[in-house]
Design a protein around this motif. Structure first.
Motif, PDB file in Angstrom:
ATOM      1  N   ILE A  37      42.658  36.327  46.405  1.00 48.89           N
ATOM      2  CA  ILE A  37      41.744  36.357  45.261  1.00 48.89           C
ATOM      3  C   ILE A  37      42.339  35.541  44.107  1.00 48.89           C
ATOM      4  CG2 ILE A  37      40.616  37.851  43.546  1.00 48.89           C
ATOM      5  CD1 ILE A  37      40.505  40.032  45.755  1.00 48.89           C
ATOM      6  N   ARG A  38      43.651  35.673  43.949  1.00 49.30           N
ATOM      7  CA  ARG A  38      44.311  34.904  42.888  1.00 49.30           C
ATOM      8  C   ARG A  38      44.134  33.400  43.135  1.00 49.30           C
ATOM      9  NH1 ARG A  38      48.757  32.718  42.038  1.00 49.30           N
ATOM     10  NH2 ARG A  38      49.888  33.425  43.880  1.00 49.30           N
ATOM     11  N   ILE A  39      44.372  32.983  44.375  1.00 53.05           N
ATOM     12  CA  ILE A  39      44.208  31.553  44.691  1.00 53.05           C
ATOM     13  C   ILE A  39      42.739  31.147  44.487  1.00 53.05           C
ATOM     14  CG2 ILE A  39      44.352  29.795  46.511  1.00 53.05           C
ATOM     15  CD1 ILE A  39      46.668  31.461  47.708  1.00 53.05           C
ATOM     16  N   GLY A  40      41.854  32.019  44.908  1.00 53.47           N
ATOM     17  CA  GLY A  40      40.429  31.731  44.743  1.00 53.47           C
ATOM     18  C   GLY A  40      40.082  31.523  43.278  1.00 53.47           C
ATOM     19  N   ASN A  73      40.536  47.211  43.431  1.00 57.89           N
ATOM     20  CA  ASN A  73      41.898  47.263  42.903  1.00 57.89           C
ATOM     21  C   ASN A  73      42.624  45.929  43.090  1.00 57.89           C
ATOM     22  OD1 ASN A  73      43.383  49.222  41.534  1.00 57.89           O
ATOM     23  ND2 ASN A  73      44.694  49.586  43.313  1.00 57.89           N
ATOM     24  N   CYS A  74      42.482  45.344  44.278  1.00 59.46           N
ATOM     25  CA  CYS A  74      43.136  44.057  44.552  1.00 59.46           C
ATOM     26  C   CYS A  74      42.572  42.973  43.633  1.00 59.46           C
ATOM     27  CB  CYS A  74      42.918  43.646  46.012  1.00 59.46           C
ATOM     28  SG  CYS A  74      43.752  44.718  47.183  1.00 59.46           S
ATOM     29  N   THR A  75      41.275  43.023  43.395  1.00 62.00           N
ATOM     30  CA  THR A  75      40.632  42.018  42.537  1.00 62.00           C
ATOM     31  C   THR A  75      41.180  42.112  41.118  1.00 62.00           C
ATOM     32  OG1 THR A  75      38.618  42.279  43.834  1.00 62.00           O
ATOM     33  CG2 THR A  75      38.415  41.130  41.729  1.00 62.00           C
ATOM     34  N   GLU A  98      47.275  39.641  37.121  1.00 56.60           N
ATOM     35  CA  GLU A  98      48.403  38.726  37.365  1.00 56.60           C
ATOM     36  C   GLU A  98      48.160  37.366  36.717  1.00 56.60           C
ATOM     37  OE1 GLU A  98      49.007  38.492  41.591  1.00 56.60           O
ATOM     38  OE2 GLU A  98      49.788  40.550  41.703  1.00 56.60           O
ATOM     39  N   LEU A  99      46.899  36.960  36.676  1.00 51.31           N
ATOM     40  CA  LEU A  99      46.578  35.653  36.094  1.00 51.31           C
ATOM     41  C   LEU A  99      46.494  35.714  34.577  1.00 51.31           C
ATOM     42  CD1 LEU A  99      43.929  34.458  38.684  1.00 51.31           C
ATOM     43  CD2 LEU A  99      46.122  33.351  38.201  1.00 51.31           C
ATOM     44  N   ASP A 100      46.605  36.933  34.060  1.00 49.89           N
ATOM     45  CA  ASP A 100      46.610  37.111  32.606  1.00 49.89           C
ATOM     46  C   ASP A 100      45.307  36.627  31.952  1.00 49.89           C
ATOM     47  OD1 ASP A 100      47.970  38.290  30.614  1.00 49.89           O
ATOM     48  OD2 ASP A 100      49.175  36.535  30.053  1.00 49.89           O
ATOM     49  N   PHE A 101      44.207  36.870  32.652  1.00 48.96           N
ATOM     50  CA  PHE A 101      42.908  36.495  32.088  1.00 48.96           C
ATOM     51  C   PHE A 101      42.627  37.316  30.829  1.00 48.96           C
ATOM     52  CE2 PHE A 101      40.545  34.952  36.181  1.00 48.96           C
ATOM     53  CZ  PHE A 101      41.366  33.842  36.202  1.00 48.96           C
ATOM     54  N   LYS A 102      41.863  36.720  29.934  1.00 46.16           N
ATOM     55  CA  LYS A 102      41.399  37.465  28.762  1.00 46.16           C
ATOM     56  C   LYS A 102      40.055  38.092  29.089  1.00 46.16           C
ATOM     57  CE  LYS A 102      43.510  34.721  25.089  1.00 46.16           C
ATOM     58  NZ  LYS A 102      44.046  33.595  25.899  1.00 46.16           N
ATOM     59  N   LYS A 103      39.801  39.271  28.513  1.00 45.77           N
ATOM     60  CA  LYS A 103      38.533  39.948  28.804  1.00 45.77           C
ATOM     61  C   LYS A 103      37.336  39.112  28.360  1.00 45.77           C
ATOM     62  CE  LYS A 103      39.730  44.777  29.100  1.00 45.77           C
ATOM     63  NZ  LYS A 103      39.561  46.121  28.578  1.00 45.77           N
ATOM     64  N   GLU A 104      37.459  38.458  27.192  1.00 50.56           N
ATOM     65  CA  GLU A 104      36.322  37.667  26.680  1.00 50.56           C
ATOM     66  C   GLU A 104      36.005  36.499  27.599  1.00 50.56           C
ATOM     67  OE1 GLU A 104      39.179  39.022  25.032  1.00 50.56           O
ATOM     68  OE2 GLU A 104      39.376  37.186  23.846  1.00 50.56           O
ATOM     69  N   GLU A 105      36.934  36.138  28.458  1.00 47.30           N
ATOM     70  CA  GLU A 105      36.710  34.971  29.321  1.00 47.30           C
ATOM     71  C   GLU A 105      36.455  35.357  30.768  1.00 47.30           C
ATOM     72  OE1 GLU A 105      40.003  32.350  28.630  1.00 47.30           O
ATOM     73  OE2 GLU A 105      39.356  31.926  26.578  1.00 47.30           O
ATOM     74  N   THR A 106      36.231  36.656  30.989  1.00 45.83           N
ATOM     75  CA  THR A 106      36.074  37.121  32.364  1.00 45.83           C
ATOM     76  C   THR A 106      34.771  37.907  32.498  1.00 45.83           C
ATOM     77  OG1 THR A 106      38.473  37.374  32.376  1.00 45.83           O
ATOM     78  CG2 THR A 106      37.264  38.321  34.236  1.00 45.83           C
ATOM     79  N   THR A 107      33.950  37.542  33.460  1.00 45.24           N
ATOM     80  CA  THR A 107      32.658  38.204  33.658  1.00 45.24           C
ATOM     81  C   THR A 107      32.493  38.572  35.127  1.00 45.24           C
ATOM     82  OG1 THR A 107      31.676  36.892  31.893  1.00 45.24           O
ATOM     83  CG2 THR A 107      30.164  37.928  33.423  1.00 45.24           C
ATOM     84  N   PHE A 108      32.053  39.792  35.365  1.00 41.10           N
ATOM     85  CA  PHE A 108      31.784  40.233  36.732  1.00 41.10           C
ATOM     86  C   PHE A 108      30.274  40.320  36.935  1.00 41.10           C
ATOM     87  CE2 PHE A 108      35.965  41.719  35.608  1.00 41.10           C
ATOM     88  CZ  PHE A 108      36.726  41.419  36.728  1.00 41.10           C
ATOM     89  N   VAL A 109      29.821  39.824  38.068  1.00 40.30           N
ATOM     90  CA  VAL A 109      28.389  39.860  38.384  1.00 40.30           C
ATOM     91  C   VAL A 109      28.265  40.455  39.788  1.00 40.30           C
ATOM     92  CG1 VAL A 109      26.275  38.472  38.596  1.00 40.30           C
ATOM     93  CG2 VAL A 109      28.070  37.741  37.019  1.00 40.30           C
ATOM     94  N   SER A 110      27.210  41.238  40.019  1.00 42.75           N
ATOM     95  CA  SER A 110      27.029  41.786  41.362  1.00 42.75           C
ATOM     96  C   SER A 110      25.553  41.947  41.660  1.00 42.75           C
ATOM     97  CB  SER A 110      27.745  43.136  41.479  1.00 42.75           C
ATOM     98  OG  SER A 110      27.183  44.059  40.570  1.00 42.75           O
ATOM     99  N   MET A 121      48.093  42.674  29.306  1.00 49.79           N
ATOM    100  CA  MET A 121      47.238  43.772  29.749  1.00 49.79           C
ATOM    101  C   MET A 121      47.662  44.252  31.141  1.00 49.79           C
ATOM    102  SD  MET A 121      43.294  43.544  28.618  1.00 49.79           S
ATOM    103  CE  MET A 121      43.001  42.184  29.675  1.00 49.79           C
ATOM    104  N   ASN A 122      47.602  45.546  31.354  1.00 50.71           N
ATOM    105  CA  ASN A 122      47.941  45.993  32.698  1.00 50.71           C
ATOM    106  C   ASN A 122      46.687  46.400  33.471  1.00 50.71           C
ATOM    107  OD1 ASN A 122      47.353  48.552  31.701  1.00 50.71           O
ATOM    108  ND2 ASN A 122      49.485  48.854  31.061  1.00 50.71           N
ATOM    109  N   LEU A 123      46.907  46.785  34.714  1.00 47.60           N
ATOM    110  CA  LEU A 123      45.797  47.038  35.636  1.00 47.60           C
ATOM    111  C   LEU A 123      44.788  48.041  35.088  1.00 47.60           C
ATOM    112  CD1 LEU A 123      44.682  46.347  38.439  1.00 47.60           C
ATOM    113  CD2 LEU A 123      46.063  48.210  39.357  1.00 47.60           C
ATOM    114  N   GLU A 124      45.312  49.127  34.507  1.00 45.06           N
ATOM    115  CA  GLU A 124      44.392  50.182  34.019  1.00 45.06           C
ATOM    116  C   GLU A 124      43.415  49.638  32.986  1.00 45.06           C
ATOM    117  OE1 GLU A 124      47.986  51.254  34.083  1.00 45.06           O
ATOM    118  OE2 GLU A 124      47.251  51.435  36.147  1.00 45.06           O
ATOM    119  N   ASP A 125      43.892  48.673  32.176  1.00 39.45           N
ATOM    120  CA  ASP A 125      43.026  48.124  31.132  1.00 39.45           C
ATOM    121  C   ASP A 125      41.813  47.398  31.704  1.00 39.45           C
ATOM    122  OD1 ASP A 125      44.641  49.069  29.145  1.00 39.45           O
ATOM    123  OD2 ASP A 125      45.909  47.282  29.159  1.00 39.45           O
ATOM    124  N   TRP A 126      41.909  47.003  32.963  1.00 41.65           N
ATOM    125  CA  TRP A 126      40.777  46.300  33.561  1.00 41.65           C
ATOM    126  C   TRP A 126      39.741  47.255  34.143  1.00 41.65           C
ATOM    127  CZ3 TRP A 126      39.223  41.549  32.776  1.00 41.65           C
ATOM    128  CH2 TRP A 126      40.141  40.643  32.235  1.00 41.65           C
TER     129      TRP A 126
END
Ligand SMILES: Cc1ncc(C[n+]2csc(CCOP(=O)(O)OP(=O)(O)O)c2C)c(N)n1
Ligand code: SF4
Lengths: 264, 377
Positions: free
Chosen positions: A182-185, A27-29, A35-47, A1-6
């Motif tokens: 952020i990647r290291i985090g 954008n950096c996030t 870069e870490l090649d996360f899957k969407k199903e395994e990634t959640t954003f909360v704010s 997946m590339n950046l735009e897909d996120w």
């Protein structure tokens, strides 16, 4: 997946003012996530609530835009129920440390496996530029018209003392370093806290003689002191002058985290 | 497996009901007289693959169970008055984002820290109206330890069916008393309806309830407490979208009030009729046992949405007598639905009404002409 897909493309353009630092940080996030090649199903954003917290609405995987200051408590429940999920929290300096201060220190104490990105613009942006716990001493805001009379929080020191496993600070000028942090985090188990100094030309800059975005970016570039240099100076007894601030990685350690999936 | 009999207090029975219903995440903050619910969950959940967490406060507890619910678990918290007040903002968030959660309020004397170890029913209207804006809720009120168990199970099913916060509005008396109960080996479980492929996350089905886009299932949903369109995206400037959304969310519960209703109707031909919920139900039942066939009784196992049509069952009613452990909160609701005189029997301080006090109210009810009279005990 590339950046735009996120990016949640059908929600763009975003609501941020021209020249706001939050877009760069988002954008950096997403670059780090990509870069870490996360899957969407395994990634959640909360704010929580604020300009910064709107970032979760522009990401294309599951996201929870919650109540003011409480994002970390919502994220804690999510992570404990689904430990496989990468949970990333966007928050502002007011959201994180004023109304959300208690949740912040306790999330760090628990060292829950969440990555927190705090967009620190030194001000309450969304409500029109009131003072926040991070407004520098003497700075002008709509609720500190004669200059801030309180001392600001150092959020990184707070996170480190409270128990976070990874703590770093950068600015929206330091795009490469920030993405790396952020990647290291995200790779470090336990709570990762990344504070990003972000320009808010609308609410902060305009009141504090930095009406131009470039003035704020220049200020970041000139006043950010790398941690290695700050440490070297400190060893020689040279004090950091008040307008300067330290950037870099403050801690990366392996204290026991919470909410990490047990090894199978 | 067969049903098990046990001798438990109400709070423990509530925890056991939650576990039987499939609750696998509990977040809470200690407060008398609810704490045994959390303590039981802390012992039991880890043994069955669930998670217990003691949060830093009640705001965090409510937030955490909402987060846990979006991660796919049945989730619960338990508290009492002061903690309930703190949860209000996130209760509104759960209502507006249509998040199924169960909140137990073991009521104690208020306002403020009030009487921590004494029973009360003073939070009934806060439960219905406590958060800002217009919304509807479902609230159950057990009057025995067995009902603590059964209604907790039911609370989870209603929460998932209607995608709304569901409240178990109990009190210190029921929470702390011990009774023999049956723990069922297999309870009915009504699952959430998962969002279908191609379905919009906030578009209602024929029941007015959208499919649930559990996080991590590839739905990629955005959930916000801002006014949102059917895609779930913020749409805060449109009067039309806002009105449609709020009305739909209220209707998805109010239109189904007859399906949700859960009441006991005793002696429907009586002229003098008691209406009760929770602990005062026990005194009413005693009185009815003492003088059978004399009084009518409407026991509300569900208080919100208010089962107003059940008032019609009492065709000969000349007065409704309403004992409450507050100054007449549900009596206010009854008053909205009937012209029949009402005698309110308020009682504060923690003790149950005595049969003698109810008989005193009966004497007043026999002569009352005005629509509303209050009996001060
Ligand atoms: C309980 C509550 N109190 C106050 C507000 C109003 N409010 C909305 S955003 C905000 C401040 C946001 O500031 P910050 O967290 O620094 O984020 P920024 O907008 O600067 O990115 C406030 C006070 C609210 N939404 N909820
Ligand atoms: S008010 Fe400030 S923080 Fe908010 S969008 Fe505008 S520039 Fe960015």
């Amino acid at each position: 997946m590339n950046l735009e897909d996120w990016y949640r493309q059908d929600r763009l353009p975003h609501i941020y003012c021209a020249g706001c630092g939050n877009g760069t940080i988002l954008n950096c996030t997403l670059r780090a996530v990509e870069e870490l090649d996360f899957k969407k199903e395994e990634t959640t954003f909360v704010s929580g609530i604020g300009c910064s917290s709107r970032a979760s609405g522009y990401t294309s995987s599951d996201s929870l835009h919650t109540t003011h200051g409480r994002a970390l408590a919502f994220a804690t429940g999510l992570k404990l129920v689904k430990p496989r999920q990468h949970v990333i929290v966007f928050t502002g300096d007011g959201d994180c440390s004023a109304i959300g201060g208690n949740h912040f220190i306790h999330a760090c104490r628990r060292n829950i496996d969440i990555t927190v990105i705090c967009m620190n613009n030194n001000i309450y942006g969304m409500t029109g530029g009131q003072g926040s716990p991070c407004t520098p001493y003497g700075a002008i805001s709509t609720t500190t018209p004669y200059g801030m009379q309180e001392q600001p929080f150092d959020l990184c020191k707070l996170a480190e003392a409270a128990g976070a496993n990874y703590v770093a600070r950068w600015t929206s000028f330091h795009v490469k370093e920030l993405t790396e942090a952020i990647r290291i985090g995200l790779e470090t188990p336990g709570l990762s806290f990344i504070e990003v100094m972000a320009q808010c030309p609308t609410s902060f800059g305009s009141k504090n003689k930095m009406r131009q975005v470039t003035q704020m970016i220049d200020m970041f570039r000139e006043n950010a002191v790398l941690k290695v240099k700050a440490d070297r100076d400190a060893a020689k007894g040279i004090q950091l002058s008040p307008e300067k601030f330290v950037v870099g990685q403050f801690v990366r350690r392996k204290n026991p985290p919470l909410g990490v999936e047990a090894a199978k | 497996m067969t049903d098990k009999t046990d001798f438990l207090n109400g709070n423990v029975a509530c925890a056991e009901g939650a576990l039987a219903a499939g609750c696998r995440f509990f977040a809470g903050y200690p407060i008398t007289p609810s704490t045994e619910v959390a303590e039981r969950m802390a012992v039991r959940l880890p043994k069955i693959g669930g998670t217990f967490i003691q949060m830093e406060d009640e705001l965090a507890s409510a937030a955490a169970i909402i987060g846990g619910s979006w991660a796919g678990a049945r989730t619960m918290t338990a508290t009492s008055g002061p903690g309930f007040s703190l949860m209000m903002e996130n209760i509104g968030y759960a209502a507006f984002t249509e998040t199924p959660i169960v909140i137990v309020n073991v009521q104690r004397g208020g306002p403020s820290t009030g009487q921590p170890t004494m029973a009360a029913q003073g939070d009934m209207l806060q439960c219905r109206y406590g958060s800002h804006g217009d919304y509807s809720v479902i609230a159950l009120s057990p009057s025995s330890v067995q009902e603590m168990y059964d209604l907790t199970v039911k609370a989870f099913n209603l929460a998932d069916r209607f995608r709304t916060p569901v409240f178990l509005m109990t009190d210190e008396t029921i929470g702390h008393m011990r009774e023999k109960i049956t723990l069922h080996s297999n309870v009915e479980i009504v699952p959430r309806r998962e969002l279908k492929e191609g379905e919009l996350p906030c578009a209602p089905d024929e029941n007015g309830v959208p499919g649930f886009g559990t996080f991590g299932m590839g739905h990629n949903v955005h959930i916000t407490g801002l006014t949102h369109n059917e895609k779930g995206y913020p749409a805060t400037d449109s009067a039309e979208i806002h009105e449609k959304l709020v009305r739909r969310q209220v209707r998805k519960i109010e239109d189904f009030r007859n399906e949700i209703t859960d009441v006991d109707i005793v002696n429907p031909d009586a002229e003098l009729v008691f209406i009760s919920y929770g602990a005062p139900t026990r005194t009413v039942r005693q009185l009815i046992a003492d003088v059978p066939d004399t009084y009518g009784h409407l026991n509300l196992r569900i208080v919100w949405p208010f089962p107003d049509e059940s008032l019609l069952a009492f065709k000969n009613a000349k007065a409704f007598i309403i004992p409450e452990m507050n100054l007449g909160q549900i009596a206010k609701e009854v008053r909205q639905h009937t012209n029949i005189p009402i005698v309110v029997v308020p009682k504060l301080g923690g003790a149950l009404h005595t049969p003698a006090e109810l008989l005193k109210a009966v004497e007043i009810a026999k002569t009352v002409k005005k629509p509303v009279t209050e009996v001060c005990l």
